[in-house]
Motif scaffolding. Sequence first.
Motif, PDB file in Angstrom:
ATOM      1  N   THR A 110       3.143  -9.299 -33.626  1.00 33.46           N
ATOM      2  CA  THR A 110       2.636 -10.638 -33.293  1.00 33.46           C
ATOM      3  C   THR A 110       2.989 -11.680 -34.349  1.00 33.46           C
ATOM      4  OG1 THR A 110       0.483 -10.105 -34.306  1.00 33.46           O
ATOM      5  CG2 THR A 110       0.731  -9.725 -31.928  1.00 33.46           C
ATOM      6  N   SER A 111       3.503 -11.224 -35.464  1.00 38.21           N
ATOM      7  CA  SER A 111       3.988 -12.190 -36.455  1.00 38.21           C
ATOM      8  C   SER A 111       5.298 -12.818 -36.016  1.00 38.21           C
ATOM      9  CB  SER A 111       4.175 -11.500 -37.819  1.00 38.21           C
ATOM     10  OG  SER A 111       5.156 -10.470 -37.729  1.00 38.21           O
ATOM     11  N   LEU A 112       5.915 -12.261 -34.962  1.00 37.72           N
ATOM     12  CA  LEU A 112       7.216 -12.742 -34.491  1.00 37.72           C
ATOM     13  C   LEU A 112       7.128 -13.574 -33.217  1.00 37.72           C
ATOM     14  CD1 LEU A 112       9.242  -9.414 -34.995  1.00 37.72           C
ATOM     15  CD2 LEU A 112       9.004 -11.338 -36.592  1.00 37.72           C
ATOM     16  N   PHE A 113       6.017 -13.455 -32.457  1.00 40.30           N
ATOM     17  CA  PHE A 113       5.919 -14.180 -31.186  1.00 40.30           C
ATOM     18  C   PHE A 113       4.450 -14.358 -30.806  1.00 40.30           C
ATOM     19  CE2 PHE A 113       5.795  -9.726 -30.068  1.00 40.30           C
ATOM     20  CZ  PHE A 113       4.820  -9.659 -29.070  1.00 40.30           C
ATOM     21  N   ALA A 152      -2.881 -11.217 -31.557  1.00 43.53           N
ATOM     22  CA  ALA A 152      -3.016 -12.485 -30.838  1.00 43.53           C
ATOM     23  C   ALA A 152      -4.393 -13.095 -31.070  1.00 43.53           C
ATOM     24  CB  ALA A 152      -2.780 -12.265 -29.350  1.00 43.53           C
ATOM     25  N   ALA A 153      -5.421 -12.237 -31.119  1.00 42.05           N
ATOM     26  CA  ALA A 153      -6.773 -12.744 -31.346  1.00 42.05           C
ATOM     27  C   ALA A 153      -6.899 -13.350 -32.741  1.00 42.05           C
ATOM     28  CB  ALA A 153      -7.785 -11.610 -31.172  1.00 42.05           C
ATOM     29  N   PHE A 154      -6.273 -12.747 -33.724  1.00 38.71           N
ATOM     30  CA  PHE A 154      -6.308 -13.306 -35.075  1.00 38.71           C
ATOM     31  C   PHE A 154      -5.514 -14.602 -35.167  1.00 38.71           C
ATOM     32  CE2 PHE A 154      -7.937  -9.221 -36.671  1.00 38.71           C
ATOM     33  CZ  PHE A 154      -8.839  -9.681 -37.621  1.00 38.71           C
ATOM     34  N   GLN A 155      -4.551 -14.804 -34.262  1.00 39.13           N
ATOM     35  CA  GLN A 155      -3.856 -16.084 -34.213  1.00 39.13           C
ATOM     36  C   GLN A 155      -4.801 -17.197 -33.767  1.00 39.13           C
ATOM     37  OE1 GLN A 155      -0.411 -15.581 -31.706  1.00 39.13           O
ATOM     38  NE2 GLN A 155       0.698 -14.348 -33.211  1.00 39.13           N
ATOM     39  N   ILE A 156      -5.795 -16.838 -32.933  1.00 36.29           N
ATOM     40  CA  ILE A 156      -6.781 -17.813 -32.485  1.00 36.29           C
ATOM     41  C   ILE A 156      -7.779 -18.112 -33.599  1.00 36.29           C
ATOM     42  CG2 ILE A 156      -8.636 -18.240 -30.822  1.00 36.29           C
ATOM     43  CD1 ILE A 156      -7.110 -16.473 -28.846  1.00 36.29           C
ATOM     44  N   MET A 196      -0.157  -2.515 -26.829  1.00 38.11           N
ATOM     45  CA  MET A 196      -0.719  -3.780 -26.369  1.00 38.11           C
ATOM     46  C   MET A 196      -2.086  -4.037 -27.002  1.00 38.11           C
ATOM     47  SD  MET A 196       1.614  -5.090 -24.592  1.00 38.11           S
ATOM     48  CE  MET A 196       0.742  -6.486 -23.895  1.00 38.11           C
ATOM     49  N   ASP A 197      -2.814  -2.967 -27.332  1.00 39.69           N
ATOM     50  CA  ASP A 197      -4.056  -3.133 -28.085  1.00 39.69           C
ATOM     51  C   ASP A 197      -3.773  -3.818 -29.420  1.00 39.69           C
ATOM     52  OD1 ASP A 197      -5.725  -2.056 -26.215  1.00 39.69           O
ATOM     53  OD2 ASP A 197      -5.800  -0.061 -27.105  1.00 39.69           O
ATOM     54  N   GLY A 198      -2.721  -3.347 -30.086  1.00 41.62           N
ATOM     55  CA  GLY A 198      -2.346  -3.962 -31.354  1.00 41.62           C
ATOM     56  C   GLY A 198      -1.918  -5.411 -31.177  1.00 41.62           C
ATOM     57  N   VAL A 252     -12.285  -8.704 -31.048  1.00 41.88           N
ATOM     58  CA  VAL A 252     -11.318  -7.886 -30.327  1.00 41.88           C
ATOM     59  C   VAL A 252     -11.070  -6.579 -31.065  1.00 41.88           C
ATOM     60  CG1 VAL A 252      -8.922  -7.748 -29.554  1.00 41.88           C
ATOM     61  CG2 VAL A 252     -10.228  -9.846 -29.199  1.00 41.88           C
ATOM     62  N   ALA A 253     -11.010  -6.645 -32.382  1.00 40.01           N
ATOM     63  CA  ALA A 253     -10.756  -5.442 -33.175  1.00 40.01           C
ATOM     64  C   ALA A 253     -11.849  -4.410 -32.991  1.00 40.01           C
ATOM     65  CB  ALA A 253     -10.617  -5.810 -34.652  1.00 40.01           C
ATOM     66  N   VAL A 254     -13.107  -4.843 -32.914  1.00 42.05           N
ATOM     67  CA  VAL A 254     -14.218  -3.906 -32.711  1.00 42.05           C
ATOM     68  C   VAL A 254     -14.041  -3.145 -31.405  1.00 42.05           C
ATOM     69  CG1 VAL A 254     -16.690  -3.744 -32.221  1.00 42.05           C
ATOM     70  CG2 VAL A 254     -15.884  -5.150 -34.116  1.00 42.05           C
ATOM     71  N   ALA A 255     -13.716  -3.879 -30.340  1.00 40.58           N
ATOM     72  CA  ALA A 255     -13.535  -3.236 -29.037  1.00 40.58           C
ATOM     73  C   ALA A 255     -12.357  -2.275 -29.049  1.00 40.58           C
ATOM     74  CB  ALA A 255     -13.344  -4.296 -27.957  1.00 40.58           C
TER      75      ALA A 255
END
Length: 254
Positions: free
Chosen positions: A193-196, A134-138, A127-129, A146-149
């Motif tokens: 996340t490339s799929l949904f 999802a954050a990069f989709q934004i 879920m971290d991944g 998000v990646a840093v955290a």
Amino acid sequence: MAVFVALGAFLMTLAGGWTAHRVTDRRHLVLGLAGGLMLGVVGLELLPESLAAVGAEFHGVPVALLLFVAGFLLAHLVERLLAHRQAAHGAEESGARVPGAGRAPEAVRTPEVGLAAAAAMVGHSAMDGVAIGAAFQIGAEMGAAVAVAVIAHDFADGFNTYTLTRVYGNARRRALVMLGAGAVAPVAGAASTSLFTLPEPLLGGYLGLFGGALLHLAAAGILPEAHHAHPARSTLLCTIAGVLFIWLVVSAAH
């Protein structure tokens, strides 16, 4: 980009597990630190994110908190059922021990609990991944934050995945397998996340449920074992250090 960033989480997870694997003669310090890291992740990261993401209430109580309590009770129920089954097969008479510790408490003599806990950590890493993707989709800025955290606290995830598997009586080989799965999980999650697109309330509900289960594992399994054979002040200091480390990570991410 999300998958590339998730490779950092892969490396940090392995680094955390390697650290837990190498420390043997100071096991009580490792467990004390692990308990602090878990407490910090739950109280300072998972629960706040769950509350912010879900938002809804049920009979005047935030749904995220209800799921948090449900996760705690679910972990307790699973642990009790597995411990009872093990005792019925003669575990109480066997006097099983955890390497490097004294007589293990009942919860520690249930390897299934350790595997289930480690599997939950693997799911959390996945879920971290997903969160990174999802954050990069934004947007790139949100994705970087998000990646840093995620990358920072994946050291704790790897540390805890290995420790949880071992402290409940599993062999080192199993712990290494679960660590490897935990390292691959964020990369797989980011790629998925490339799929949904994952709805934010669903992600928040998962974080609340997992946070409750993780808190139970820290409070009822890790910390009691840390103080069982070595009730030293240094163990308590390691627990506090673990919480402070997560606090610093969360503060830096925000």
